[in-house]
Design a protein around this motif. Structure first.
Motif, PDB file in Angstrom:
ATOM      1  N   TRP A   1      10.562 -10.552  -8.145  1.00  0.00           N
ATOM      2  CA  TRP A   1       9.783  -9.925  -7.080  1.00  0.00           C
ATOM      3  C   TRP A   1       8.735 -10.924  -6.610  1.00  0.00           C
ATOM      4  O   TRP A   1       8.378 -11.849  -7.344  1.00  0.00           O
ATOM      5  CB  TRP A   1       9.137  -8.618  -7.543  1.00  0.00           C
ATOM      6  N   GLN A   2       8.293 -10.744  -5.379  1.00  0.00           N
ATOM      7  CA  GLN A   2       7.229 -11.586  -4.850  1.00  0.00           C
ATOM      8  C   GLN A   2       6.488 -10.829  -3.772  1.00  0.00           C
ATOM      9  O   GLN A   2       7.038  -9.930  -3.142  1.00  0.00           O
ATOM     10  CB  GLN A   2       7.785 -12.889  -4.277  1.00  0.00           C
ATOM     11  N   GLN A   3       5.245 -11.209  -3.588  1.00  0.00           N
ATOM     12  CA  GLN A   3       4.455 -10.647  -2.504  1.00  0.00           C
ATOM     13  C   GLN A   3       4.396 -11.690  -1.393  1.00  0.00           C
ATOM     14  O   GLN A   3       4.013 -12.841  -1.625  1.00  0.00           O
ATOM     15  CB  GLN A   3       3.054 -10.267  -2.969  1.00  0.00           C
ATOM     16  N   CYS A   4       4.818 -11.308  -0.208  1.00  0.00           N
ATOM     17  CA  CYS A   4       4.853 -12.229   0.934  1.00  0.00           C
ATOM     18  C   CYS A   4       3.424 -12.560   1.356  1.00  0.00           C
ATOM     19  O   CYS A   4       2.635 -11.654   1.621  1.00  0.00           O
ATOM     20  CB  CYS A   4       5.599 -11.604   2.103  1.00  0.00           C
ATOM     21  N   PRO A   5       3.084 -13.840   1.430  1.00  0.00           N
ATOM     22  CA  PRO A   5       1.705 -14.208   1.770  1.00  0.00           C
ATOM     23  C   PRO A   5       1.307 -13.812   3.187  1.00  0.00           C
ATOM     24  O   PRO A   5       0.148 -13.503   3.434  1.00  0.00           O
ATOM     25  CB  PRO A   5       1.681 -15.732   1.589  1.00  0.00           C
ATOM     26  N   ASN A   6       2.237 -13.795   4.128  1.00  0.00           N
ATOM     27  CA  ASN A   6       1.897 -13.493   5.526  1.00  0.00           C
ATOM     28  C   ASN A   6       1.708 -12.007   5.770  1.00  0.00           C
ATOM     29  O   ASN A   6       0.797 -11.607   6.483  1.00  0.00           O
ATOM     30  CB  ASN A   6       2.979 -14.028   6.467  1.00  0.00           C
ATOM     31  N   THR A   7       2.582 -11.182   5.200  1.00  0.00           N
ATOM     32  CA  THR A   7       2.544  -9.742   5.489  1.00  0.00           C
ATOM     33  C   THR A   7       1.936  -8.916   4.373  1.00  0.00           C
ATOM     34  O   THR A   7       1.510  -7.791   4.603  1.00  0.00           O
ATOM     35  CB  THR A   7       3.968  -9.215   5.743  1.00  0.00           C
ATOM     36  N   GLY A   8       1.955  -9.429   3.158  1.00  0.00           N
ATOM     37  CA  GLY A   8       1.498  -8.650   2.011  1.00  0.00           C
ATOM     38  C   GLY A   8       2.570  -7.720   1.477  1.00  0.00           C
ATOM     39  O   GLY A   8       2.348  -7.019   0.494  1.00  0.00           O
TER      40      GLY A   8
ATOM     41  N   ASP B   1       0.826  -1.205   0.000  1.00  0.00           N
ATOM     42  CA  ASP B   1       0.000   0.000   0.000  1.00  0.00           C
ATOM     43  C   ASP B   1       0.864   1.260   0.000  1.00  0.00           C
ATOM     44  O   ASP B   1       0.531   2.250  -0.658  1.00  0.00           O
ATOM     45  CB  ASP B   1      -1.001   0.002   1.153  1.00  0.00           C
ATOM     46  N   ARG B   2       1.991   1.229   0.689  1.00  0.00           N
ATOM     47  CA  ARG B   2       2.903   2.377   0.664  1.00  0.00           C
ATOM     48  C   ARG B   2       3.497   2.568  -0.731  1.00  0.00           C
ATOM     49  O   ARG B   2       3.547   3.670  -1.255  1.00  0.00           O
ATOM     50  CB  ARG B   2       4.027   2.167   1.679  1.00  0.00           C
ATOM     51  N   MET B   3       3.936   1.456  -1.333  1.00  0.00           N
ATOM     52  CA  MET B   3       4.501   1.524  -2.677  1.00  0.00           C
ATOM     53  C   MET B   3       3.467   2.070  -3.659  1.00  0.00           C
ATOM     54  O   MET B   3       3.768   2.950  -4.475  1.00  0.00           O
ATOM     55  CB  MET B   3       4.968   0.136  -3.101  1.00  0.00           C
ATOM     56  N   SER B   4       2.258   1.573  -3.573  1.00  0.00           N
ATOM     57  CA  SER B   4       1.195   2.019  -4.478  1.00  0.00           C
ATOM     58  C   SER B   4       0.907   3.507  -4.295  1.00  0.00           C
ATOM     59  O   SER B   4       0.761   4.242  -5.270  1.00  0.00           O
ATOM     60  CB  SER B   4      -0.082   1.210  -4.228  1.00  0.00           C
TER      61      SER B   4
ATOM     62  N   GLU C   1      -3.155   2.040  -8.015  1.00  0.00           N
ATOM     63  CA  GLU C   1      -3.994   1.246  -7.121  1.00  0.00           C
ATOM     64  C   GLU C   1      -3.242  -0.017  -6.702  1.00  0.00           C
ATOM     65  O   GLU C   1      -2.466  -0.571  -7.483  1.00  0.00           O
ATOM     66  CB  GLU C   1      -5.310   0.858  -7.819  1.00  0.00           C
ATOM     67  N   ASP C   2      -3.490  -0.460  -5.465  1.00  0.00           N
ATOM     68  CA  ASP C   2      -2.798  -1.643  -4.936  1.00  0.00           C
ATOM     69  C   ASP C   2      -2.895  -2.838  -5.880  1.00  0.00           C
ATOM     70  O   ASP C   2      -1.907  -3.534  -6.117  1.00  0.00           O
ATOM     71  CB  ASP C   2      -3.387  -2.057  -3.576  1.00  0.00           C
ATOM     72  N   GLN C   3      -4.080  -3.086  -6.419  1.00  0.00           N
ATOM     73  CA  GLN C   3      -4.279  -4.259  -7.264  1.00  0.00           C
ATOM     74  C   GLN C   3      -3.542  -4.172  -8.598  1.00  0.00           C
ATOM     75  O   GLN C   3      -3.335  -5.183  -9.261  1.00  0.00           O
ATOM     76  CB  GLN C   3      -5.775  -4.537  -7.490  1.00  0.00           C
ATOM     77  N   ASP C   4      -3.113  -2.963  -8.989  1.00  0.00           N
ATOM     78  CA  ASP C   4      -2.393  -2.795 -10.249  1.00  0.00           C
ATOM     79  C   ASP C   4      -0.874  -2.921 -10.090  1.00  0.00           C
ATOM     80  O   ASP C   4      -0.159  -3.032 -11.080  1.00  0.00           O
ATOM     81  CB  ASP C   4      -2.717  -1.433 -10.868  1.00  0.00           C
ATOM     82  N   MET C   5      -0.379  -2.907  -8.849  1.00  0.00           N
ATOM     83  CA  MET C   5       1.061  -2.954  -8.621  1.00  0.00           C
ATOM     84  C   MET C   5       1.715  -4.225  -9.161  1.00  0.00           C
ATOM     85  O   MET C   5       2.808  -4.150  -9.750  1.00  0.00           O
ATOM     86  CB  MET C   5       1.371  -2.769  -7.133  1.00  0.00           C
TER      87      MET C   5
END
Length: 195
Positions: free
Chosen positions: A169-176, A140-143, A149-153
């Motif tokens: 790159w990857q999105q961490c499942p636990n923290t997002g 959310d900070r990066m976006s 929008e978060d979903q477009d990142m």
């Protein structure tokens, strides 16, 4: 640089485009003590920002006011956000950071990609370890800092990986959080990201 990106994310309306955010970043880093800035058209052309639309967005947001220039080779503006004076390091450091930002977004420009990818490249560089090229940020900070929008990142990060600005790159499942790494010898890996 990371602090300035965070500040602009808070100071600018969410609706401000990536183009206007790139101009705001360069203006904030290049302003003088009277909050005036002169941006050469060469820099704006290299950023692919030599159109009036992003300037109009910043004027409508009451963030800056463009001034009449006697030279067609530059744009002059007066920034309207007095809090910028407390956010910025010394002018030589800001000039260095402005030049660094141009280099950090260079890969996306060279690949013919849009300003959103340039701005995201700058964000990634500002939040990457200069030795390893690895970084992590809340999505959310990066976006917010990139004006997307978060979903477009994820699509933006995929495009950066496709052009070689990211190795993975990857999105961490636990923290997002988003984690990434940049390729070896990337131009912004050795840059000083302070400022």
């Amino acid at each position: 640089m990371a602090e300035m990106l965070s500040y602009l994310a808070a100071a600018l309306p969410h609706s401000i485009s990536a183009e206007a955010r790139l101009i705001a970043l360069q203006c904030a880093l290049r302003m003088d003590s009277r909050m005036h800035v002169r941006l050469p058209m060469g820099i704006l052309r290299s950023l692919r920002l030599n159109t009036p639309q992003p300037w109009q967005e910043l004027e409508q947001a009451c963030w800056l006011c463009t001034l009449h220039s006697t030279r067609p080779s530059e744009v002059i503006a007066e920034l309207q956000d007095p809090a910028l004076l407390s956010q910025s390091p010394s002018r030589p450091d800001r000039q260095h950071a402005a030049d660094w930002a141009l280099r950090a977004g260079h890969g996306a420009r060279t690949a013919g990609e849009d300003t959103l990818l340039q701005l995201t490249s700058i964000h990634l560089a500002a939040h990457s370890d200069p030795e390893t090229g690895r970084g992590q940020a809340e999505v959310d900070r990066m976006s917010r800092e990139c004006g997307v929008e978060d979903q477009d990142m994820p699509a933006v990060l995929d495009r950066l990986a496709t052009i070689g600005s990211l190795t993975q790159w990857q999105q961490c499942p636990n923290t997002g959080d988003v984690q990434w790494s940049c390729p070896p010898h990337h131009p912004y890996r050795t840059a000083n990201t302070d400022g």
